[in-house]
Design an enzyme around this catalytic site. Structure first.
Site, PDB file in Angstrom:
ATOM      1  NE  ARG A  83      32.178  30.536  40.456  1.00  0.00           N
ATOM      2  CZ  ARG A  83      33.165  31.434  40.634  1.00  0.00           C
ATOM      3  NH1 ARG A  83      34.416  31.022  40.866  1.00  0.00           N
ATOM      4  NH2 ARG A  83      32.900  32.720  40.565  1.00  0.00           N
ATOM      5  CD  GLU A 115      36.228  38.032  42.517  1.00  0.00           C
ATOM      6  OE1 GLU A 115      36.422  37.307  43.511  1.00  0.00           O
ATOM      7  OE2 GLU A 115      37.165  38.609  41.901  1.00  0.00           O
ATOM      8  CD  GLU A 129      36.071  33.497  42.923  1.00  0.00           C
ATOM      9  OE1 GLU A 129      37.147  33.933  43.387  1.00  0.00           O
ATOM     10  OE2 GLU A 129      35.616  33.841  41.817  1.00  0.00           O
TER      11      GLU A 129
END
Length: 378
Positions: A81, A172, A274
């Protein structure tokens, strides 16, 4: 690492961009079923380029010096990522950085997840700053900027033979992105911005999956509110990504409940994109670490290599047990973010240290920790 000049990067990014007024590419709004590629063990490698330029070295478990990506691939990591900032102060985590790292990722047989922050700095539930160059744009031009930035970056990746396999449209984004315009206080505007990013993915890299990524992976009520709102506004996506840090985001039961519910409710696969945990409470630089004794107490696992392995095993087990194979896998957040002078949290401050080195997958001799192979096994 050799860096491209601005002129060279501009040439790579000079690609035909489809008009925002053209009809969107037809795409399936829901994933068609369980993943066919097998278990994902991913790692966010966004700080690697800067660490290497500052002299970082890494070691296999037997002490042999090697490249961090090669070491992690040997341990089973099959996805990398890489985040994209628009114009960061230190010049890293740009489209250029991703274009430089992507060939190394692909040569190791890994898939590539590109994580667009749509910011010049960290983007998370508490901070979603609009890039400085975009702050005074009228809304229609802001939508175009999202589309062009996304399309140009992904097209350049495809043109060099290293296309993205999965793309995050925002990072997020619990409370939206590109504040204040794209706040969840105005879902219609946020949905239009998300649509610009998604259409750019569909038009530049049709084979890539689109991910919507929220933090607080144990908060089912919040996920229901966000994705209910997104689907009501016609937001197009394939995969749900979530951050789950076991010292901040609830218990494993909370995570399990949320994953089982949202995969059924929205008929999408899910990835924990994550997570991390400390292997020690000691510090390897002069900067205080985020993970400390208090957070270890909240999570309930010891801050040791064994404790790090155990919690990651348990997280992976929860994801793997999602019904119908919709639990795709786990990305570790910054496995190679070791303490290297100059590679700190704040790109505007070269003297600030690293707050995360005690959560890396390399110890303080920069040797691979056993937790890496735990995640690979799933």
């Amino acid at each position: 690492m050799k860096r491209r000049t601005f002129t060279q990067l501009s040439t790579l990014l000079t690609v035909p961009v489809l008009s925002l007024l053209s009809p969107p590419v037809t795409a399936t709004s829901a994933s068609t079923g369980p993943a066919q590629r097998g278990w994902i063990f991913g790692g966010d490698m966004s700080t690697l380029a800067k660490a290497e330029d500052l002299g970082a070295v890494f070691h296999e478990a037997d002490g042999t010096e090697n490249d961090a990506l090669t070491i992690l691939a040997g341990a089973g990591m099959n996805h990398a990522r890489l985040k994209v900032w628009v114009d960061p102060a230190d010049g890293y985590n740009t489209a250029e950085t991703v274009l430089d790292l992507a060939p190394r990722v692909k040569e190791l047989g890994m898939d590539l997840l590109v994580d667009f922050h749509y910011s010049d700095f960290w983007a998370d539930p508490e901070r979603q700053d609009t890039p400085a160059a975009w702050t005074d744009l009228p809304f229609s031009d802001l939508v175009r900027a999202v589309y062009d930035h996304t399309h140009q970056t992904l097209s350049a990746l495809a043109d060099q033979g290293t296309p993205a396999d999965m793309v995050q449209v925002g990072n997020e984004i619990n409370n939206g992105m590109l504040w204040p315009t794209g706040s969840t206080d105005d879902w219609a505007s946020l949905a239009e911005l998300l649509d610009a990013g998604t259409r750019a993915v569909r038009n530049s890299t049709p084979s890539a999956e689109v991910m919507m990524h929220l933090a607080e992976g144990g908060d089912n009520a919040m996920f229901r509110w966000w994705f209910d709102s997104a689907t009501e506004h016609g937001v197009d996506f394939d995969v749900i990504g979530l951050s789950y840090y076991p010292y901040w985001h609830g218990t494993l039961d909370d995570l399990r409940t949320n994953l089982h519910d949202i995969t059924t409710r929205y008929e999408r696969d899910v990835v924990v994109v994550e997570t991390s945990y400390g292997f020690t409470l000691e510090n390897d630089d002069d900067h205080p670490n985020t993970f400390d004794e208090e957070l270890a107490g909240v999570a309930g696992y010891p801050a040791t290599p064994e404790g790090q392995s155990e919690i990651l095993h348990d997280i992976a087990e929860v994801v793997a047990a999602v019904p119908d194979g919709r639990g795709r896998g786990v990305f570790y957040w910054e496995p190679a973010w070791i303490a290297v002078e100059g590679n700190g949290w704040d790109p505007t401050d070269p003297d600030e240290g690293n707050a995360w080195e005690n959560q890396a997958l390399f110890d303080y001799t920069h040797t691979l920790l056993p937790a890496a192979e735990v995640l690979a096994r799933g």
